[in-house]
Design an enzyme around this catalytic site. Structure first.
Site, PDB file in Angstrom:
ATOM      1  N   ALA A 158       0.846  -1.192   0.000  1.00  0.00           N
ATOM      2  CA  ALA A 158       0.000   0.000   0.000  1.00  0.00           C
ATOM      3  C   ALA A 158       0.883   1.244   0.000  1.00  0.00           C
ATOM      4  CB  ALA A 158      -0.881   0.001   1.240  1.00  0.00           C
ATOM      5  N   LYS A 159       0.421   2.272  -0.685  1.00  0.00           N
ATOM      6  CA  LYS A 159       1.094   3.564  -0.553  1.00  0.00           C
ATOM      7  C   LYS A 159       0.426   4.236   0.647  1.00  0.00           C
ATOM      8  CE  LYS A 159       2.724   7.451  -3.332  1.00  0.00           C
ATOM      9  NZ  LYS A 159       4.116   7.443  -2.881  1.00  0.00           N
ATOM     10  N   ALA A 160       0.834   3.746   1.815  1.00  0.00           N
ATOM     11  CA  ALA A 160       0.190   4.109   3.083  1.00  0.00           C
ATOM     12  C   ALA A 160       1.016   5.174   3.787  1.00  0.00           C
ATOM     13  CB  ALA A 160       0.073   2.874   3.968  1.00  0.00           C
ATOM     14  N   TYR A 164       5.490   5.869   5.565  1.00  0.00           N
ATOM     15  CA  TYR A 164       6.439   6.936   5.229  1.00  0.00           C
ATOM     16  C   TYR A 164       7.198   7.470   6.432  1.00  0.00           C
ATOM     17  CZ  TYR A 164       5.498   6.681   0.378  1.00  0.00           C
ATOM     18  OH  TYR A 164       5.447   6.212  -0.907  1.00  0.00           O
TER      19      TYR A 164
END
Ligand code: PMP
Length: 310
Positions: A158-160, A164
Site C-alpha cells: 500500500a502507498k500508506a 512513510y
C-alpha cells in the site's frame, strides 16, 4: 518554485466531491487517520497539462485503501474526472497532483470500524524534485539503518502514509550526513528502494532491479521496464545483495517525481551516468511528452495540443 506553506495558497482543492478554496480544505484534529496512520495517498505528475498514468494512480489509491481495510467512496472514473478538472481549473502544465484519503472522526478507538473515509486531491506547479545539475550529474545515496518491513509487519504494497515514517527518518538521517537520499534494504537485507523511488543497477549492459515483493512496484518502475524491453535492454527482477553494488556500472532511481534519476555515488562509491541510464531517461522524457501515451484526454489537452511548441 515556491516556498509558500502548503496550507496557505491560492486556488482550489477537491475535497469529498466538491471544490473548496485551498485554505479551507481542512480536517479535524480528532481524525482517526491522523492518530493511527489510516491514510493512503498518491503522487502524480502533470506534463503539458495531462496527468501521466492517471488511471493507474487512481487504481492504486483504491488498492492501497483496500489493503488498509477501507473503501474509497469515489470510483476510479470519478477520481480521474476530478483530477482532470482540478488540473484544468488551476491551469497546471508542469506539476504534481496529490490525492489523499483518510479515516474520519466518527470514533477514536483503535478499530477503524464505523469511520467515514475522506478524499482530497490537490495539485500545484512543480516541475522537478532535484536541481538541473543533480538531474544531469546524479545524486548521492547513503544506505540507511532503516529497513523496509516484512509483509507480516506492515501493509507493504500500500502507498500508506504510516509507512512513510520510515522514509522520513531515513531521508533526514541521510541529509544530516550530507547525502541527497537514503537507500533502504528490506527486512532480509536485500536491496530495496530509496525513500520515494525504485532502484535499478546496470551490470554489463543489463538492468537489475530488486524484486518488488515487499515494497511498491512503482508505476515508473513498470514503465521503465517496458521501455527497456522496447530498447532491447535485458531486465532482471530478482533479490539483489547490497554487495552487488560493487559490480554495478550505473545506478539510477525511478519514480513519478524523481523520473529516471541517475545516482552518482552510493556510500561514497562512484558511478558514471552511463549510456543505459541516459537512453532510458531520454525514452521516459519522450514518452511522457507524447500525447498518445495518455488514455482519455484531459479537459486541458486540446488547448495544450494546439499551443504545443516543444
Ligand atoms: N517507492 C516509494 C517509497 C515511493 O514513495 C515511490 C513514489 N510513489 C516509489 C517507490 C515509486 O513509485 P511510482 O513510480 O509509482 O511513483
Amino acid at each position: 518554485m515556491t516556498s509558500l506553506p502548503f496550507d496557505d495558497r491560492d486556488g482550489d482543492i477537491w475535497l469529498d466531491g466538491v471544490f473548496v478554496p485551498w485554505r479551507e480544505a481542512r480536517l479535524h484534529v480528532l481524525s482517526h487517520g491522523l492518530h493511527y496512520g489510516g491514510g493512503v495517498f498518491e503522487g502524480e505528475r502533470v506534463y503539458d497539462g495531462r496527468v501521466f498514468e492517471l488511471t493507474a494512480h487512481s487504481r492504486r489509491l483504491h488498492s492501497s485503501a483496500r489493503e488498509l481495510g477501507f473503501r474509497i467512496p469515489f470510483d476510479v472514473a470519478e477520481l480521474d474526472g476530478a483530477t482532470r478538472e482540478l488540473v484544468s481549473r488551476l491551469r497546471i502544465r508542469d506539476g504534481y497532483v496529490r490525492p489523499v484519503a483518510w479515516r474520519g472522526s466518527e470514533q477514536l478507538g483503535v478499530s477503524g470500524a464505523g469511520t467515514s473515509v475522506h478524499v482530497a486531491i490537490a495539485a500545484w506547479e512543480w516541475p522537478h524534485v532535484f536541481s538541473a545539475a543533480a538531474r544531469n550529474q546524479g545524486i548521492t545515496l547513503a544506505t540507511s539503518r532503516w529497513r523496509r518491513p516484512s509483509p507480516d509487519t506492515a501493509p507493504v504494497h500500500a502507498k500508506a502514509s504510516s509507512l512513510y515514517n520510515i522514509c522520513t527518518l531515513a531521508r533526514d538521517a541521510a541529509a544530516a550526513d550530507g547525502y541527497d537520499d537514503a537507500l533502504l534494504l528490506d527486512f532480509r537485507g536485500h536491496l530495496a528502494e530509496a525513500t520515494g523511488a525504485n532502484l535499478f543497477l546496470v551490470i554489463d549492459g543489463a538492468l537489475h532491479t530488486p524484486l518488488a515483493d515487499v515494497f511498491l512496484s512503482g508505476i515508473t518502475r513498470q514503465t521503465v521496464i517496458a521501455l527497456a524491453a522496447e530498447l532491447g535492454i535485458a531486465v532482471h527482477e530478482r533479490h539483489i545483495d547490497p554487495a552487488e553494488l560493487a559490480h554495478a556500472d550505473e545506478v539510477f532511481l525511478t519514480g513519478t517525481a524523481y523520473e529516471v534519476q541517475p545516482v552518482r555515488a552510493v556510500d561514497g562509491k562512484p558511478y558514471e551516468v552511463g549510456a543505459v541510464t541516459q537512453s532510458l531517461a531520454e525514452a521516459y522524457t519522450r514518452l511522457v511528452h507524447t500525447p498518445a501515451a495518455y488514455g482519455a484526454k484531459s479537459p486541458t489537452s486540446a488547448a495544450v495540443d494546439e499551443s504545443n511548441t516543444s
